[in-house]
Scaffold this active site. Structure first.
Site, PDB file in Angstrom:
ATOM      1  CD  GLN A 261       3.827   5.717   2.583  1.00 50.22           C
ATOM      2  OE1 GLN A 261       2.807   5.199   2.138  1.00 50.22           O
ATOM      3  NE2 GLN A 261       4.870   4.999   2.998  1.00 50.22           N
TER       4      GLN A 261
ATOM      5  CG  HIS B 119       1.187   6.458   5.891  1.00 51.92           C
ATOM      6  ND1 HIS B 119       2.414   6.944   6.273  1.00 51.92           N
ATOM      7  CD2 HIS B 119       1.383   5.143   5.620  1.00 51.92           C
ATOM      8  CE1 HIS B 119       3.311   5.960   6.234  1.00 51.92           C
ATOM      9  NE2 HIS B 119       2.710   4.850   5.840  1.00 51.92           N
TER      10      HIS B 119
ATOM     11  CB  CYS C 179       6.260   1.885   7.154  1.00 55.02           C
ATOM     12  SG  CYS C 179       5.673   3.425   6.428  1.00 55.02           S
ATOM     13  CG  LEU C 180       7.040   1.015   0.897  1.00 57.11           C
ATOM     14  CD1 LEU C 180       6.269   1.377  -0.368  1.00 57.11           C
ATOM     15  CD2 LEU C 180       8.164   0.036   0.570  1.00 57.11           C
TER      16      LEU C 180
ATOM     17  N   GLY D  97       0.852  -1.194   0.000  1.00 55.80           N
ATOM     18  CA  GLY D  97       0.000   0.000   0.000  1.00 55.80           C
ATOM     19  C   GLY D  97       0.879   1.233   0.000  1.00 55.80           C
TER      20      GLY D  97
ATOM     21  CG  HIS E 178       0.453   0.820   7.350  1.00 53.53           C
ATOM     22  ND1 HIS E 178       1.492   0.304   8.085  1.00 53.53           N
ATOM     23  CD2 HIS E 178       1.010   1.736   6.514  1.00 53.53           C
ATOM     24  CE1 HIS E 178       2.627   0.897   7.710  1.00 53.53           C
ATOM     25  NE2 HIS E 178       2.360   1.759   6.752  1.00 53.53           N
ATOM     26  CD  GLU E 179      -0.630   2.339   3.093  1.00 51.65           C
ATOM     27  OE1 GLU E 179      -0.147   3.491   3.108  1.00 51.65           O
ATOM     28  OE2 GLU E 179       0.081   1.324   3.134  1.00 51.65           O
TER      29      GLU E 179
HETATM   30 CO    CO Z   1       3.579   3.011   5.701  1.00 54.27          CO
END
Ligand code: CO
Length: 149
Positions: free
Chosen positions: A52, A140, A94-95, A47, A136-137
């Site tokens: 991000q 963000h 997480c990226l 995701g 999670h998203e």
């Molecule tokens: Co993340």
């Protein structure tokens, strides 16, 4: 299409609350959604949220295997309107925070209200991995990261 740079901590954009997207802006989001999806796929993510890639707007994309759809899933202004009492713990990365993996408790099941990339209303239930990725998203979009949990 060129891929986007994924911001990492301590970039301040990851900590801002993202803005709701106005209906009239939705038709212009197509290229960004495609680009975010490609960026996520290239980074092996499940995701990706718009902050991000440096845009503080309430847009997230979900990987097609997790979403169970051909092109993945783009959610605009998504909200969790109902959730299970039950949580499930699992490890998450997480990226935007390379090399960190954390056990996070998330609702097992959620009901989500959102708009799709055509601006059509969506209302659906998700459980397990899809529910985890959406939670999670959405975090963000509120500037919340796994290191806060
Ligand atoms: Co993340």
């Amino acid at each position: 299409m060129p891929q986007l740079a994924i911001l990492t901590l301590p970039n301040k954009k990851l900590r801002q609350k993202s803005k709701e997207i106005e209906k009239k802006e939705i038709p212009k989001l197509g290229p960004l959604i495609l680009n975010m999806t490609e960026t996520m796929t290239a980074a092996d993510g499940v995701g990706l949220a718009a902050p991000q890639i440096g845009q503080n707007i309430r847009l997230i994309v979900i990987n097609k295997e997790v979403a169970g759809t051909k092109d993945g899933l783009a959610l605009i202004n998504s909200k969790i309107i109902k959730h299970s009492w039950r949580h499930i713990k699992d490890s998450e990365g997480c990226l935007s925070i390379p090399d960190v993996v954390k056990e996070i408790a998330r609702y097992k099941k959620i009901t989500v209200k959102a708009l799709d990339k055509m601006g059509r209303p969506l209302n659906f239930s998700a459980s397990d991995l899809l529910a985890r990725v959406i939670q999670h998203e959405i975090d963000h979009l509120d500037g919340i990261l796994i290191v806060d949990k």
